[in-house]
Each structure stands twice: as structure tokens, then as C-alpha cells.
Design an enzyme around this catalytic site. Structure first.
Site, PDB file in Angstrom:
ATOM      1  N   SER A   1     -10.457  -0.026   6.792  1.00 41.53           N
ATOM      2  CA  SER A   1      -9.808  -0.001   5.470  1.00 41.53           C
ATOM      3  C   SER A   1      -9.085  -1.260   5.041  1.00 41.53           C
ATOM      4  O   SER A   1      -8.624  -1.340   3.917  1.00 41.53           O
ATOM      5  CB  SER A   1      -8.824   1.159   5.402  1.00 41.53           C
TER       6      SER A   1
ATOM      7  N   LYS B   1       0.855  -1.198   0.000  1.00 43.67           N
ATOM      8  CA  LYS B   1       0.000   0.000   0.000  1.00 43.67           C
ATOM      9  C   LYS B   1       0.886   1.241   0.000  1.00 43.67           C
ATOM     10  O   LYS B   1       1.869   1.297   0.764  1.00 43.67           O
ATOM     11  CB  LYS B   1      -0.909  -0.030   1.238  1.00 43.67           C
TER      12      LYS B   1
ATOM     13  N   SER C   1      -9.937   2.213   2.542  1.00 41.23           N
ATOM     14  CA  SER C   1      -8.986   2.899   1.701  1.00 41.23           C
ATOM     15  C   SER C   1      -7.998   1.989   0.981  1.00 41.23           C
ATOM     16  O   SER C   1      -7.392   2.410   0.007  1.00 41.23           O
ATOM     17  CB  SER C   1      -8.188   3.896   2.558  1.00 41.23           C
TER      18      SER C   1
HETATM   19  N1  GLN Z   1     -13.557   4.569   5.665  1.00 46.18           N
HETATM   20  C1  GLN Z   1     -13.009   5.072   6.883  1.00 46.18           C
HETATM   21  C2  GLN Z   1     -12.609   6.516   6.716  1.00 46.18           C
HETATM   22  O1  GLN Z   1     -12.861   7.035   5.702  1.00 46.18           O
HETATM   23  C3  GLN Z   1     -11.861   4.217   7.333  1.00 46.18           C
HETATM   24  C4  GLN Z   1     -10.601   4.511   6.635  1.00 46.18           C
HETATM   25  C5  GLN Z   1      -9.484   3.665   7.134  1.00 46.18           C
HETATM   26  O2  GLN Z   1      -9.688   2.675   7.817  1.00 46.18           O
HETATM   27  N2  GLN Z   1      -8.277   4.089   6.814  1.00 46.18           N
HETATM   28  O3  GLN Z   1     -12.069   7.120   7.593  1.00 46.18           O
END
Ligand code: GLN
Length: 494
Positions: A184, A79, A160
Site C-alpha cells: 500500500s 494518511k 490503500s
Molecule cells: N492491496 C493489499 C490489500 O488489499 C495491500 C494493502 C496494504 O498494503 N495495506 O490487502
């Protein structure tokens, strides 16, 4: 004949060690697949074929000497939130668009120590903020799955870690690193029909990972099977003096724990995870999961986690607050992008205006607001108190159960054009996942079934702090019962 890209990580490892497959050949198959599919999927921001082949040659030499480490010759996607020395690390943001870190994150250093091959840097939502990967400055990622009969309707891979999940599902890597602040790892894994685990907070070092919300961020793996996740986590995890929240605990043999079975385990079913209007298929899959675990010898117990309904608002105060503070460092002076200005303040403002995307700006605004004098007590302090109550719900549950089973997401993957204009609808994606981050506990998403349109759905297993072993055992039992063999429409040719 099976393509090399169709092997699981465990199978590839065995084939490499037996020297049935060469590490160079394996890496080359993935690079060829990336060349063919990445232009459409956009799962990788940066592909590093020369580095990958050099690492594969080194792996081949080590295998020839009989010196295999746990991941020698295994091609992975990283990532693009993990700093990689000498390789551009963007966090999918314009503000870090030209940032080449001089150092390696602990997680990637651990993977390299164990012999892994890095194919490239995977796409994500900017600074890991999002649930659809649409917030990347490098463009969205297409989910390799499509609704039956709708091959041209692009769906999101989740976020994400959308690039990591799409790459693994499409067979453009054997596994990938990911991070999870509110879901995410687990939500994109569920949307892409693969497995992913967010370990206990402190299990994996955050050193060298671009920070989003430091008290919630945890790194973990995504891979096609639960066992593959266990193998990867074994390499990623471990104490690190450079992360003050790193837990000084030994790393158990997670892969061995997969085979433990669930006989005698008590599995909690939290009634608050039943939502009005939730797709009937998701409720049905949850019931199916309960039946599978009972058949495998576990007992199930209805439990209550009464503060669950406050988890989402709590998360969307705590996470932006920490983000606004973490992102203050991007000022055009020290890292990445700089937009010259008339004076220092003007330079800051121009750099940040040009460098941050819309969602990141929204989070900075919310975070700054909830931390500001006069609102701090009403929002931030209150959220911290509720967070403690959410954690207490789980602490109480562990007196009655060994693990908890819930759906992973409230829906299957959605279309690229859906929900993009409604941030609150987008935030609802995390309703089943954020509690684990607020409480610091491990959570695993396992592909368990398909919806009526042929899209993957996941179940989530939550566990006690630092008891990933039980989580893996339960996840593995579900995986065995579910026999999830469906494959996405876009994947490396078999
Ligand atoms: N979807 C969540 C957010 O937008 C979680 C993102 C994440 O876990 N990095 O914050």
C-alpha cells in the site's frame, strides 16, 4: 516562475532555512492548491487549515530564531490511519467516522517534534484494505494522471494509500505518511509517479496506527523524490517502547545514504518476477533498470526466489486472519459508531453491519474462516509455514546479492470501473510487493518510466533487513538515470 508547490521537500527546506520563503506562505500555497483540486481528486478526507497555519506560524518563529529542526515548516499529508490528537481519524470507515483520538501516533508525534506542518488527513481504502482506494467510505480518489488524450477517464491512484500518493503527485503536499501491509505504499507510489518506501518491519513504530494485520503493517513515507523519502523516514523511524515489535536500533542518516552510489554492489534479478502476460513495457523497463545500474557500476546476478508463487495466497490468508482479530474491537461500545440494539449482541451486530464496508466484511469472513477450528491447521498454520519459506528464499539471496530489483506493479494505473467487481483480479496488484511484507524486508518504489499511454511505471528495490541505506542508494541511482520529469495532468498550477 516556479510555484512553491513544485519545490521538492529538500528544496523547500533549504529555501525555508535561507528565509527565501516563509513557512506561512508555503503552507498557504498548499492550502490554496487543496481548495482548488481536492473537490475533484478527493485525496483528503479532512483538511485542517487552521491547525496548519498555526503550525506554520510556529515554524516561522523557530526559523527566525535560527532553530530549524529537520522538517520545520514542511507541509505534509497524514494518511487517515494515523491517530492525531484532537483531529478526527476515520481509517476511511463509517465505524470510525466520528472518532477523535485523545492521543497522537508515534510517527505523527515524531514528525511534529521535527517541525512538520499537517495539512490534513489523506483518504485511503477502508482499514487499508485495497489496491484502488475505491473501498473508502468517503468516496474514491482520482489519480491526477490520465491516459494521453483521455482527460475525462478517471483512473485509480492505487491503494490503500491512494490519497497520500495522489496528494503528493498533484502537489497538494510535499510528502505524506502512508502504511504498507502488502504493497500500500509502493503500489500507489508507482501508479502516481512518485517514490515510496516500506521500511523493515520494526523500523517505524506502529503505536497509534489503526491496525490492519499487525505482523505485516509498516509505516513509511511517500514523496516526489527518493531523497525526500529518506528525509521523512529519518524523522518517522526510531525505537518506541510502546510498540513491542519496535527495533531498538539507531536511525541511520538515510538522506546521506542516497548519494553513496552503487559501485561494486551486486543486484539480484529474481526470475520468478517475470509473469506470463505482463505488459511488455514493464519487462522493458525492468531491463532498462538493469542497464542503468550496470552503467552506474553495479553488477547484476540472476537469482531465484522459488516460493514467490505462493506469496499472494499466503498473504491473503495471513492478512485477513490478523484483520479479523484486530477488527473485533469495533463493537459499538468503545470506539466510534454505535447502532443501538435490543441487547448487547444485537448492538454489536447492528453496529458492525452498519459500520463496515463490503471489502472489510469479506476479509473478516475469510479471516474468521481460516482461523476456525478444523481449518486452522489447513490454512493458517500452512500459510505461516510457507511464509517462513518465503523469508528463507530472501535470507539465502542475501548471501549472493546486496539488493534486488523488480518491477513495482504488474500494470499501470487502471480505470475506476475496471477490476472493481473481481476481488481476485484486484488482489493480483500486490503480486510483486507482498513478499517484502511476508519477509519483513524493506522495499522502495521509484518512478522510472511511462507506458505507451503516458502513465507512470515504477521499479522496486528490495533490501536486507534494516539496510534501507543500500535500498536508498540503489533507488537514487535509478532515479538519476531515469530522469523522470513527467508531471500529472492535474496538479497545482505552476
Ligand atoms: N492491496 C493489499 C490489500 O488489499 C495491500 C494493502 C496494504 O498494503 N495495506 O490487502
Amino acid at each position: 516562475m516556479n510555484a512553491l508547490t513544485d519545490l521538492t521537500l529538500a528544496e523547500a527546506r533549504a529555501a525555508l532555512v535561507k528565509r527565501d520563503v516563509s513557512a506561512v506562505e508555503l503552507t498557504q500555497s498548499f492550502l490554496t492548491a487543496i481548495e482548488a483540486l481536492n473537490p475533484r481528486l478527493n485525496a483528503y478526507i479532512t483538511v485542517t487549515p487552521e491547525q496548519a497555519l498555526a503550525q506554520a506560524h510556529a515554524a516561522e518563529a523557530a526559523l527566525a530564531r535560527g532553530e530549524a529542526r529537520p522538517l520545520t515548516g514542511i507541509p505534509l499529508a497524514i494518511k487517515d490511519l494515523f491517530c492525531t490528537a484532537g483531529i478526527r481519524t476515520t481509517a476511511a470507515s463509517r465505524i470510525l467516522g466520528n472518532f477523535v483520538p485523545p492521543y497522537e501516533s508515534t510517527v505523527t508525534a515524531n514528525l511534529l517534534r521535527d517541525g512538520a506542518v499537517f495539512l490534513g488527513k489523506a483518504n485511503l481504502d477502508e482499514f487499508a484494505m485495497g489496491s484502488s482506494n475505491a473501498n473508502s467510505a468517503f468516496g474514491g480518489v482520482e489519480n491526477p494522471w490520465h491516459r494521453e488524450g483521455e482527460p475525462d477517464t478517471a483512473l485509480v491512484p492505487g491503494g490503500s494509500s491512494g490519497g497520500s500518493a495522489a496528494a503528493v503527485a498533484a502537489r497538494l503536499a510535499l510528502g505524506a505518511t502512508a502504511t504498507d501491509t502488502g504493497g500500500s505504499i509502493r503500489q500507489p507510489a508507482a501508479f502516481c509517479g512518485i517514490a515510496g518506501i516500506k521500511p523493515t518491519y520494526g523500523r517505524v513504530s506502529r503505536f497509534g496506527i489503526v491496525a490492519f494485520a499487525s505482523s505485516l503493517d509498516q509505516a513509511g513515507p511517500v514523496a516526489r523524490t527518493v531523497e525526500d523519502c529518506a528525509i521523512l523516514l529519518g524523522s518517522m523511524a526510531g525505537f518506541d517502547a510502546r510498540d513491542s515489535t519496535s527495533a531498538d536500533l539507531p536511525v541511520p542518516d538515510f538522506a546521506a545514504a542516497c548519494a553513496r552510489g552503487v559501485k561494486g554492489l551486486r543486484i539480484g534479478i529474481p526470475k520468478e518476477y517475470r509473469l506470463d502476460g505482463m505488459a511488455t513495457e514493464i519487462e522493458a523497463l525492468w531491463q532498462q533498470g538493469i542497464a542503468w545500474l550496470r552503467d552506474a557500476g553495479a553488477t547484476t546476478v540472476e537469482i531465484s526466489l522459488p516460493h514467490t508463487k505462493y506469496a499472494l495466497p499466503t498473504y491473503y490468508i495471513v492478512a485477513p486472519a490478523e484483520a479479523s482479530s484486530n477488527l473485533a474491537r469495533y463493537d459499538g461500545v468503545r470506539f466510534g459508531l454505535r447502532e443501538e440494539g435490543e441487547d448487547l449482541k444485537d448492538l454489536y451486530e447492528r453496529t458492525r453491519r452498519a459500520g463496515f464496508g463490503e471489502e472489510v466484511r469479506r476479509r473478516i469472513l475469510i479471516g474468521t474462516y481460516v482461523l476456525s477450528a478444523g481449518y486452522y491447521d489447513a490454512y493458517y498454520l500452512k500459510a505461516q509455514r510457507v511464509r517462513a519459506l518465503i523469508k528463507r528464499d530472501f535470507d539465502e539471496a542475501w548471501g549472493k546479492v546486496d539488493a534486488i530489483l523488480t518491477p513495482a506493479t504488474p500494470s499501470a494505473a487502471f480505470g475506476r470501473d475496471e477490476k472493481q467487481n473481481d476481488p481476485v483480479a484486484m488482489y493480483l496488484n500486490d503480486v510483486f510487493t507482498v513478499t517484502a511484507n511476508l519477509a519483513g524486508i524493506p522495499g522502495l518504489s521509484v518512478p522510472a518510466g511511462l507506458d505507451a499511454k503516458g502513465l507512470p511505471l515504477g521499479l522496486q528495490v528490495l533490501g536486507r533487513p534494516f539496510d534501507e541505506e543500500t535500498v536508498f542508494a540503489v533507488g537514487h541511482a535509478i532515479e538519476r538515470a531515469a530522469r523522470f520529469t513527467a508531471t500529472p495532468s492535474l496538479r497545482a498550477a505552476a
